[in-house]
Design a protein around this motif. Structure first.
Motif, PDB file in Angstrom:
ATOM      1  N   PRO A  40      45.637  31.476  44.174  1.00  0.00           N
ATOM      2  CA  PRO A  40      47.070  31.672  43.708  1.00  0.00           C
ATOM      3  C   PRO A  40      47.383  32.645  42.584  1.00  0.00           C
ATOM      4  N   VAL A  41      46.258  32.959  41.884  1.00  0.00           N
ATOM      5  CA  VAL A  41      46.192  33.641  40.568  1.00  0.00           C
ATOM      6  C   VAL A  41      46.611  35.161  40.950  1.00  0.00           C
ATOM      7  N   TRP A  42      46.215  35.828  42.019  1.00  0.00           N
ATOM      8  CA  TRP A  42      46.505  37.318  41.887  1.00  0.00           C
ATOM      9  C   TRP A  42      47.923  37.572  42.328  1.00  0.00           C
ATOM     10  N   PRO A  43      48.731  36.978  43.041  1.00  0.00           N
ATOM     11  CA  PRO A  43      50.082  37.223  42.937  1.00  0.00           C
ATOM     12  C   PRO A  43      50.847  36.944  41.543  1.00  0.00           C
ATOM     13  N   LEU A  44      50.540  35.968  40.949  1.00  0.00           N
ATOM     14  CA  LEU A  44      51.061  35.628  39.581  1.00  0.00           C
ATOM     15  C   LEU A  44      50.920  37.057  38.666  1.00  0.00           C
ATOM     16  N   VAL A  45      49.580  37.214  38.675  1.00  0.00           N
ATOM     17  CA  VAL A  45      49.047  38.520  37.801  1.00  0.00           C
ATOM     18  C   VAL A  45      49.927  39.711  38.238  1.00  0.00           C
ATOM     19  N   CYS A  46      50.077  39.958  39.551  1.00  0.00           N
ATOM     20  CA  CYS A  46      50.759  41.076  40.091  1.00  0.00           C
ATOM     21  C   CYS A  46      52.162  41.202  39.679  1.00  0.00           C
ATOM     22  N   GLN A  47      52.918  39.942  39.640  1.00  0.00           N
ATOM     23  CA  GLN A  47      54.286  39.744  39.289  1.00  0.00           C
ATOM     24  C   GLN A  47      54.383  39.900  37.867  1.00  0.00           C
ATOM     25  N   HIS A 113      35.895  12.586  42.292  1.00  0.00           N
ATOM     26  CA  HIS A 113      37.141  13.125  41.769  1.00  0.00           C
ATOM     27  C   HIS A 113      37.498  14.720  41.803  1.00  0.00           C
ATOM     28  N   GLY A 114      36.465  15.456  42.351  1.00  0.00           N
ATOM     29  CA  GLY A 114      36.582  16.934  42.278  1.00  0.00           C
ATOM     30  C   GLY A 114      36.169  17.646  40.977  1.00  0.00           C
ATOM     31  N   LEU A 115      36.689  19.071  40.985  1.00  0.00           N
ATOM     32  CA  LEU A 115      36.538  19.733  39.731  1.00  0.00           C
ATOM     33  C   LEU A 115      37.246  19.095  38.825  1.00  0.00           C
ATOM     34  N   PRO A 116      36.602  19.069  37.343  1.00  0.00           N
ATOM     35  CA  PRO A 116      37.478  18.884  36.359  1.00  0.00           C
ATOM     36  C   PRO A 116      38.473  19.699  35.885  1.00  0.00           C
ATOM     37  N   MET A 117      39.576  19.106  35.410  1.00  0.00           N
ATOM     38  CA  MET A 117      40.674  19.908  34.895  1.00  0.00           C
ATOM     39  C   MET A 117      40.205  21.071  33.985  1.00  0.00           C
ATOM     40  N   GLN A 118      39.590  21.008  33.139  1.00  0.00           N
ATOM     41  CA  GLN A 118      38.887  21.977  32.247  1.00  0.00           C
ATOM     42  C   GLN A 118      38.559  23.188  33.162  1.00  0.00           C
ATOM     43  N   THR A 119      37.534  22.587  33.864  1.00  0.00           N
ATOM     44  CA  THR A 119      36.799  23.814  35.042  1.00  0.00           C
ATOM     45  C   THR A 119      37.785  24.543  35.506  1.00  0.00           C
ATOM     46  N   GLN A 120      39.047  23.730  36.213  1.00  0.00           N
ATOM     47  CA  GLN A 120      39.699  24.330  36.867  1.00  0.00           C
ATOM     48  C   GLN A 120      40.887  25.353  36.117  1.00  0.00           C
ATOM     49  N   ALA A 121      41.055  25.148  34.884  1.00  0.00           N
ATOM     50  CA  ALA A 121      41.745  26.037  33.885  1.00  0.00           C
ATOM     51  C   ALA A 121      41.078  27.049  33.660  1.00  0.00           C
ATOM     52  N   MET A 122      39.792  26.974  33.307  1.00  0.00           N
ATOM     53  CA  MET A 122      39.108  28.208  33.072  1.00  0.00           C
ATOM     54  C   MET A 122      38.811  29.085  34.221  1.00  0.00           C
ATOM     55  N   LEU A 123      38.747  28.451  35.456  1.00  0.00           N
ATOM     56  CA  LEU A 123      38.642  29.498  36.818  1.00  0.00           C
ATOM     57  C   LEU A 123      39.835  30.202  36.938  1.00  0.00           C
ATOM     58  N   ALA A 127      40.097  34.256  36.372  1.00  0.00           N
ATOM     59  CA  ALA A 127      40.468  34.781  37.580  1.00  0.00           C
ATOM     60  C   ALA A 127      41.551  35.689  37.221  1.00  0.00           C
ATOM     61  N   CYS A 128      42.313  35.446  36.337  1.00  0.00           N
ATOM     62  CA  CYS A 128      43.457  36.197  35.682  1.00  0.00           C
ATOM     63  C   CYS A 128      42.950  37.435  35.030  1.00  0.00           C
ATOM     64  N   HIS A 129      41.954  37.355  34.383  1.00  0.00           N
ATOM     65  CA  HIS A 129      41.309  38.485  33.580  1.00  0.00           C
ATOM     66  C   HIS A 129      41.003  39.779  34.758  1.00  0.00           C
ATOM     67  N   ILE A 130      39.888  39.085  35.940  1.00  0.00           N
ATOM     68  CA  ILE A 130      39.483  40.032  36.759  1.00  0.00           C
ATOM     69  C   ILE A 130      40.566  40.638  37.583  1.00  0.00           C
ATOM     70  N   SER A 131      41.696  39.886  37.843  1.00  0.00           N
ATOM     71  CA  SER A 131      42.826  40.473  38.456  1.00  0.00           C
ATOM     72  C   SER A 131      43.469  41.595  37.653  1.00  0.00           C
ATOM     73  N   ARG A 132      43.564  41.338  36.404  1.00  0.00           N
ATOM     74  CA  ARG A 132      44.029  42.411  35.630  1.00  0.00           C
ATOM     75  C   ARG A 132      43.069  43.410  35.383  1.00  0.00           C
ATOM     76  N   PHE A 133      41.867  43.353  35.489  1.00  0.00           N
ATOM     77  CA  PHE A 133      40.863  44.259  35.565  1.00  0.00           C
ATOM     78  C   PHE A 133      41.334  45.345  36.814  1.00  0.00           C
ATOM     79  N   ALA A 151      46.613  34.961  30.614  1.00  0.00           N
ATOM     80  CA  ALA A 151      45.573  34.084  31.161  1.00  0.00           C
ATOM     81  C   ALA A 151      45.913  32.471  30.877  1.00  0.00           C
ATOM     82  N   ALA A 152      46.585  32.183  29.852  1.00  0.00           N
ATOM     83  CA  ALA A 152      46.763  30.845  29.489  1.00  0.00           C
ATOM     84  C   ALA A 152      48.047  30.510  30.327  1.00  0.00           C
ATOM     85  N   MET A 153      49.261  31.215  30.527  1.00  0.00           N
ATOM     86  CA  MET A 153      50.328  31.036  31.056  1.00  0.00           C
ATOM     87  C   MET A 153      50.050  31.161  32.796  1.00  0.00           C
ATOM     88  N   THR A 154      49.322  31.874  33.069  1.00  0.00           N
ATOM     89  CA  THR A 154      48.797  31.797  34.595  1.00  0.00           C
ATOM     90  C   THR A 154      47.953  30.609  34.902  1.00  0.00           C
TER      91      THR A 154
END
Length: 176
Positions: A40-47, A113-123, A127-133, A151-154
């Motif tokens: 879901p990161v790509w369309p947010l960065v494009c926007q 429990h799945g991936l920890p929330m901190q891991t999800q946040a950093m993923l 991903a926002c950074h490389i989308s921006r790249f 990146a924080a907002m995304t």
């Protein structure tokens, strides 16, 4: 770049429309969870840049390391260890993202429990950074307040959409 650093078995790979997640030390289920966070990161960065959400020519790679040692080895290889303490980084030259599982946890905890929330946040953050790249040829000139703010907002927006009942997280409500 897509090589297993410290694992005997080959990393699990999952690809979506825009991203490929390479999970070093994890299984396909963990790679699938990570992919659900980054797609879901790509369309947010494009926007954010007023850009059409066209897919990049090649999928963007996000590496998730299930051991801190594997992440640090990748960081040493790519940057000389510059981002060891961060446990997450985006590499300019390869335009790839690298995230350590954080906090580290057992396979049993991940299965339950799945991936920890901190891991999800950093993923999502990386991903926002490389989308921006990919979107902005001048990405190296973006000031820190801008690229980390985006990146924080995304990341916050992605996590709120994935977890609608999620209450405010300290990671996003701290004073920047």
């Amino acid at each position: 770049v897509a090589t297993s650093i410290a694992q005997e078995s080959a990393p699990s790979r999952k690809s979506g429309e825009v991203f490929t997640v390479v999970c070093d030390g994890g299984n396909e289920e963990i790679a699938e969870q990570a992919l659900a966070v980054v797609e879901p990161v790509w369309p947010l960065v494009c926007q954010a840049f007023g850009s059409k959400a066209l897919k990049p020519q090649e999928r963007l790679e996000v590496f998730l390391y299930c051991s801190g040692a594997a992440y640090r080895a990748a960081d040493r290889r790519l940057t000389g260890g510059k981002f060891a303490a961060n446990q997450a980084m985006s590499h300019w030259r390869s335009k790839s993202a690298h995230v350590a599982l954080q906090p580290s946890c057992s396979d049993g905890h991940l299965a339950q429990h799945g991936l920890p929330m901190q891991t999800q946040a950093m993923l999502a953050w990386e991903a926002c950074h490389i989308s921006r790249f990919e979107i902005c040829p001048n990405f190296r000139m973006h000031p820190g307040w801008f690229h980390d703010g985006l990146a924080a907002m995304t990341a916050r927006d992605v996590l709120q959409k994935l977890h609608p009942n999620l209450v405010d997280q300290p990671f996003f409500t701290q004073r920047w």
